[in-house]
Design a protein around this motif. Sequence first.
Motif, PDB file in Angstrom:
ATOM      1  N   HIS A 231       0.851  -1.200   0.000  1.00 47.19           N
ATOM      2  CA  HIS A 231       0.000   0.000   0.000  1.00 47.19           C
ATOM      3  C   HIS A 231       0.888   1.252   0.000  1.00 47.19           C
ATOM      4  O   HIS A 231       0.640   2.211   0.731  1.00 47.19           O
ATOM      5  N   PHE A 232       1.912   1.251  -0.818  1.00 42.12           N
ATOM      6  CA  PHE A 232       3.060   2.125  -0.607  1.00 42.12           C
ATOM      7  C   PHE A 232       2.753   3.602  -0.850  1.00 42.12           C
ATOM      8  O   PHE A 232       2.838   4.418   0.061  1.00 42.12           O
ATOM      9  N   GLY A 233       2.408   3.954  -2.082  1.00 40.09           N
ATOM     10  CA  GLY A 233       2.100   5.345  -2.355  1.00 40.09           C
ATOM     11  C   GLY A 233       0.807   5.786  -1.711  1.00 40.09           C
ATOM     12  O   GLY A 233       0.685   6.912  -1.212  1.00 40.09           O
ATOM     13  N   GLU A 234      -0.179   4.895  -1.695  1.00 44.50           N
ATOM     14  CA  GLU A 234      -1.507   5.244  -1.186  1.00 44.50           C
ATOM     15  C   GLU A 234      -1.462   5.624   0.293  1.00 44.50           C
ATOM     16  O   GLU A 234      -2.238   6.450   0.756  1.00 44.50           O
ATOM     17  N   ARG A 235      -0.578   5.006   1.062  1.00 52.18           N
ATOM     18  CA  ARG A 235      -0.497   5.269   2.503  1.00 52.18           C
ATOM     19  C   ARG A 235       0.790   6.019   2.882  1.00 52.18           C
ATOM     20  O   ARG A 235       1.151   6.043   4.058  1.00 52.18           O
ATOM     21  N   ASP A 236       1.466   6.573   1.892  1.00 54.94           N
ATOM     22  CA  ASP A 236       2.629   7.441   2.133  1.00 54.94           C
ATOM     23  C   ASP A 236       3.662   6.729   3.009  1.00 54.94           C
ATOM     24  O   ASP A 236       4.075   7.231   4.067  1.00 54.94           O
ATOM     25  N   ARG A 237       4.150   5.579   2.541  1.00 54.79           N
ATOM     26  CA  ARG A 237       4.991   4.742   3.385  1.00 54.79           C
ATOM     27  C   ARG A 237       6.491   4.814   3.063  1.00 54.79           C
ATOM     28  O   ARG A 237       7.276   4.037   3.608  1.00 54.79           O
ATOM     29  N   PHE A 238       6.900   5.746   2.195  1.00 53.68           N
ATOM     30  CA  PHE A 238       8.314   5.831   1.883  1.00 53.68           C
ATOM     31  C   PHE A 238       9.135   6.137   3.143  1.00 53.68           C
ATOM     32  O   PHE A 238      10.193   5.538   3.377  1.00 53.68           O
ATOM     33  N   GLY A 263      15.185  -1.932   0.400  1.00 54.70           N
ATOM     34  CA  GLY A 263      13.754  -1.829   0.678  1.00 54.70           C
ATOM     35  C   GLY A 263      12.945  -1.860  -0.599  1.00 54.70           C
ATOM     36  O   GLY A 263      13.355  -1.293  -1.615  1.00 54.70           O
ATOM     37  N   LEU A 264      11.818  -2.533  -0.541  1.00 56.70           N
ATOM     38  CA  LEU A 264      10.924  -2.624  -1.700  1.00 56.70           C
ATOM     39  C   LEU A 264       9.526  -2.216  -1.277  1.00 56.70           C
ATOM     40  O   LEU A 264       8.905  -2.869  -0.431  1.00 56.70           O
ATOM     41  N   GLY A 265       9.032  -1.119  -1.848  1.00 59.27           N
ATOM     42  CA  GLY A 265       7.669  -0.661  -1.595  1.00 59.27           C
ATOM     43  C   GLY A 265       6.832  -0.799  -2.849  1.00 59.27           C
ATOM     44  O   GLY A 265       7.257  -0.391  -3.934  1.00 59.27           O
ATOM     45  N   ILE A 266       5.629  -1.382  -2.725  1.00 54.73           N
ATOM     46  CA  ILE A 266       4.784  -1.658  -3.886  1.00 54.73           C
ATOM     47  C   ILE A 266       3.413  -1.023  -3.671  1.00 54.73           C
ATOM     48  O   ILE A 266       2.770  -1.244  -2.634  1.00 54.73           O
ATOM     49  N   ASP A 267       2.981  -0.239  -4.645  1.00 55.89           N
ATOM     50  CA  ASP A 267       1.646   0.353  -4.588  1.00 55.89           C
ATOM     51  C   ASP A 267       0.589  -0.749  -4.598  1.00 55.89           C
ATOM     52  O   ASP A 267       0.800  -1.846  -5.135  1.00 55.89           O
ATOM     53  N   GLU A 268      -0.580  -0.427  -4.055  1.00 55.81           N
ATOM     54  CA  GLU A 268      -1.591  -1.468  -3.882  1.00 55.81           C
ATOM     55  C   GLU A 268      -2.232  -1.924  -5.186  1.00 55.81           C
ATOM     56  O   GLU A 268      -2.907  -2.956  -5.212  1.00 55.81           O
ATOM     57  N   THR A 269      -2.042  -1.195  -6.282  1.00 54.08           N
ATOM     58  CA  THR A 269      -2.594  -1.622  -7.574  1.00 54.08           C
ATOM     59  C   THR A 269      -1.504  -2.184  -8.485  1.00 54.08           C
ATOM     60  O   THR A 269      -1.641  -2.170  -9.705  1.00 54.08           O
ATOM     61  N   ALA A 291       3.043   1.576  -9.022  1.00 59.38           N
ATOM     62  CA  ALA A 291       4.485   1.496  -9.215  1.00 59.38           C
ATOM     63  C   ALA A 291       5.119   0.663  -8.109  1.00 59.38           C
ATOM     64  O   ALA A 291       4.487   0.347  -7.092  1.00 59.38           O
ATOM     65  N   ALA A 292       6.388   0.323  -8.322  1.00 60.38           N
ATOM     66  CA  ALA A 292       7.189  -0.355  -7.312  1.00 60.38           C
ATOM     67  C   ALA A 292       8.499   0.402  -7.154  1.00 60.38           C
ATOM     68  O   ALA A 292       9.079   0.864  -8.137  1.00 60.38           O
ATOM     69  N   TYR A 293       8.971   0.523  -5.913  1.00 57.35           N
ATOM     70  CA  TYR A 293      10.149   1.322  -5.586  1.00 57.35           C
ATOM     71  C   TYR A 293      11.201   0.429  -4.940  1.00 57.35           C
ATOM     72  O   TYR A 293      10.955  -0.160  -3.872  1.00 57.35           O
ATOM     73  N   PHE A 294      12.368   0.344  -5.584  1.00 54.81           N
ATOM     74  CA  PHE A 294      13.480  -0.447  -5.082  1.00 54.81           C
ATOM     75  C   PHE A 294      14.510   0.531  -4.509  1.00 54.81           C
ATOM     76  O   PHE A 294      15.054   1.366  -5.235  1.00 54.81           O
ATOM     77  N   VAL A 295      14.774   0.435  -3.210  1.00 58.36           N
ATOM     78  CA  VAL A 295      15.573   1.434  -2.497  1.00 58.36           C
ATOM     79  C   VAL A 295      16.817   0.765  -1.912  1.00 58.36           C
ATOM     80  O   VAL A 295      16.722  -0.289  -1.273  1.00 58.36           O
TER      81      VAL A 295
END
Length: 352
Positions: A231-238, A263-269, A291-295
């Motif tokens: 739920h990465f972008g939707e819940r502002d989890r960066f 770290g890997l954050g993935i949007d819920e869609t 989107a997906a974010y690889f950090v």
Amino acid sequence: MVHRLFERSLFVLAACILLAGGLTSLAAAAQAAGLPRTTEVSPRLGSTADSVFTPAGPGLVLDGGELEVTAAFAAWMRSTLSPDSTSRLGDVVVLTAEANSGLDSDIYKAAPFNSVQTISLPPPSTQADLEQTAPVIDKAEAVFFDGGNQYNYTQWAGSPLMAAVQRVYQRGGVVGGSSAGLAILGQYAFDSSNGSIDSAEALADPYSSRATFTRNMLKFPPLAGWITDSHFGERDRFGRLTVFMERQIADGAVSGAHPQVYGLGIDETAAVVVDRAGRATLLQSPSKPGAAYFVVGGPAAQVSAGKPLVYPNLEVTRLDAPGQYYAMTRRCGTGPKYTISVDARRADPFGG
């Protein structure tokens, strides 16, 4: 010891009789054997006979939380298990600590699997529950953890059930998860044992009592050194992901002269599927592409209790278009790459 073996034999016998008669509740079988149980097994969709073949994986499915791309990742799971696209092959087990969400039906409709079924293990799951579920997993070619509360899943760490899930991957099967089910797949997992935490709280105090972790619950080579979030972008989890990353270094879980954590954050869609070579490919919802974010990060400049996080030079690769991929072991991908420094002492911690 003899008494325990006798009880277990009674349970197995009762289960066989009841399941043969069309009942699909292990709780009913347990009741017949005089044993208290909470496990529920949903009706098996598809064949009642196990699929017998050698899976061609392994693979991982990392879903961002809303299961918007279930059809796409189910098709990928099936093609990863076997290039034979016409035969019904592969038995899938959906594990959950909640009630059956209907995900088993969606997966079965999406791809030609031999069977799909859900096993619900609501808390508090006993060691007997987990031990008696493990043989079902040992006959499966794919396992998927549904959403809910990851704390319930992390209570299964070190159990025969999780050992069976590990064996699915090791013999070439597919393991996946969505939301809470995604959170437990990395080497490091935010376990929510004291409840969830948002980015603002985590950035203000990286050692908040809510920032708790379970480590090495499962061991998948592509996810070694990684912590995942949904739920990465939707819940502002960066912000909270960067705290989770740095805590692995600060706590000594990551060591070495030049420690790095991922770290890997993935949007819920969106979802990311990882093949046997460690290539992570983005899947997106056509109507609401995520989107997906690889950090990638090293040690922070400031990480201590009660003080805001200061974490410079985080390298981010964002997958935001269909077919983009990231090589998990080489730390590079085809999406946009940029650097972000986090300074939670500022009103805007990310500098715009």
